[in-house]
Design a protein around this motif. Structure first.
Motif, short mmCIF file in Angstrom:
data_model
loop_
_atom_site.label_atom_id
_atom_site.label_comp_id
_atom_site.label_asym_id
_atom_site.label_seq_id
_atom_site.Cartn_x
_atom_site.Cartn_y
_atom_site.Cartn_z
N ILE A 1 0.79 -1.24 0.00
CA ILE A 1 0.00 0.00 0.00
C ILE A 1 0.82 1.29 0.00
O ILE A 1 0.30 2.32 -0.39
CB ILE A 1 -1.00 0.02 1.17
CG1 ILE A 1 -0.28 -0.02 2.51
CG2 ILE A 1 -2.01 -1.09 1.05
CD1 ILE A 1 -1.17 0.22 3.70
N ILE A 2 2.08 1.23 0.44
CA ILE A 2 2.84 2.49 0.47
C ILE A 2 3.43 2.78 -0.90
O ILE A 2 3.78 1.89 -1.66
CB ILE A 2 3.94 2.50 1.56
CG1 ILE A 2 4.94 1.37 1.36
CG2 ILE A 2 3.33 2.45 2.93
CD1 ILE A 2 6.10 1.41 2.31
N VAL A 3 3.51 4.07 -1.22
CA VAL A 3 4.06 4.54 -2.48
C VAL A 3 4.98 5.72 -2.22
O VAL A 3 4.99 6.29 -1.13
CB VAL A 3 2.95 4.96 -3.48
CG1 VAL A 3 2.09 3.77 -3.88
CG2 VAL A 3 2.10 6.07 -2.91
N CYS A 4 5.74 6.09 -3.21
CA CYS A 4 6.64 7.23 -3.11
C CYS A 4 5.82 8.51 -2.88
O CYS A 4 4.88 8.79 -3.63
CB CYS A 4 7.44 7.36 -4.41
SG CYS A 4 8.51 8.81 -4.49
N PRO A 5 6.14 9.27 -1.85
CA PRO A 5 5.39 10.50 -1.60
C PRO A 5 5.64 11.58 -2.65
O PRO A 5 4.86 12.52 -2.78
CB PRO A 5 5.85 10.96 -0.23
CG PRO A 5 7.05 10.18 0.11
CD PRO A 5 7.10 8.99 -0.79
N ASP A 6 6.70 11.44 -3.43
CA ASP A 6 7.03 12.45 -4.45
C ASP A 6 6.29 12.20 -5.76
O ASP A 6 5.65 13.09 -6.30
CB ASP A 6 8.54 12.48 -4.67
CG ASP A 6 8.98 13.65 -5.51
OD1 ASP A 6 8.56 14.79 -5.21
OD2 ASP A 6 9.73 13.43 -6.47
N CYS A 7 6.36 10.96 -6.28
CA CYS A 7 5.78 10.68 -7.60
C CYS A 7 4.70 9.60 -7.58
O CYS A 7 4.14 9.29 -8.62
CB CYS A 7 6.88 10.30 -8.58
SG CYS A 7 7.54 8.64 -8.32
N HIS A 8 4.47 8.99 -6.42
CA HIS A 8 3.48 7.93 -6.23
C HIS A 8 3.86 6.62 -6.93
O HIS A 8 3.00 5.80 -7.21
CB HIS A 8 2.08 8.38 -6.65
CG HIS A 8 1.64 9.60 -5.94
ND1 HIS A 8 1.15 9.58 -4.66
CD2 HIS A 8 1.66 10.90 -6.30
CE1 HIS A 8 0.87 10.80 -4.27
NE2 HIS A 8 1.18 11.63 -5.25
N GLY A 9 5.16 6.44 -7.19
CA GLY A 9 5.64 5.19 -7.78
C GLY A 9 5.75 4.09 -6.73
O GLY A 9 5.71 4.33 -5.53
N ASP A 10 5.89 2.85 -7.21
CA ASP A 10 6.05 1.70 -6.33
C ASP A 10 7.40 1.73 -5.64
O ASP A 10 8.41 2.14 -6.23
CB ASP A 10 5.93 0.41 -7.12
CG ASP A 10 4.53 0.17 -7.65
OD1 ASP A 10 3.56 0.61 -6.99
OD2 ASP A 10 4.39 -0.45 -8.71
N LEU A 11 7.43 1.28 -4.38
CA LEU A 11 8.67 1.22 -3.60
C LEU A 11 9.11 -0.23 -3.45
O LEU A 11 8.30 -1.11 -3.19
CB LEU A 11 8.46 1.84 -2.22
CG LEU A 11 8.10 3.32 -2.21
CD1 LEU A 11 7.74 3.76 -0.79
CD2 LEU A 11 9.24 4.16 -2.75
N SER A 12 10.42 -0.45 -3.61
CA SER A 12 10.99 -1.79 -3.45
C SER A 12 12.01 -1.77 -2.32
O SER A 12 12.86 -0.87 -2.26
CB SER A 12 11.69 -2.24 -4.73
OG SER A 12 10.76 -2.39 -5.76
#
Length: 60
Positions: A12-23
Motif C-alpha cells: 500500500i505504500i508509495v513514493c510520496p514524491d511521484c506515487h511510484g512503487d517502492l521496493s
C-alpha cells in the motif's frame, strides 16, 4: 521479509514524491525503500520507513 516490513505494508505504500512503487533494498546502513519511477531512496530506521522527501537519498 527484508527489513522486517510486512507484505501488506509494502503493497500500500508509495513514493510520496511521484506515487511510484517502492521496493525494499538492504544496505550496509540497514535498508531503504527505492522508488521504481523516480529513483528516490527512503531510509528505513528501526523497521520504520521514513517517507519524507527531505530525508530521501537522490539517485546518483
Amino acid at each position: 521479509m527484508p527489513l522486517n516490513l510486512s507484505e501488506e505494508l509494502l503493497a500500500i505504500i508509495v513514493c510520496p514524491d511521484c506515487h511510484g512503487d517502492l521496493s525494499p533494498v538492504e544496505t550496509a546502513a540497514g535498508g531503504e525503500l527505492v522508488c521504481q519511477q523516480c529513483g528516490l531512496a527512503y531510509p528505513v530506521r528501526d523497521d520504520i520507513p521514513v517517507l519524507l522527501v527531505d530525508e530521501a537519498r537522490r539517485p546518483d
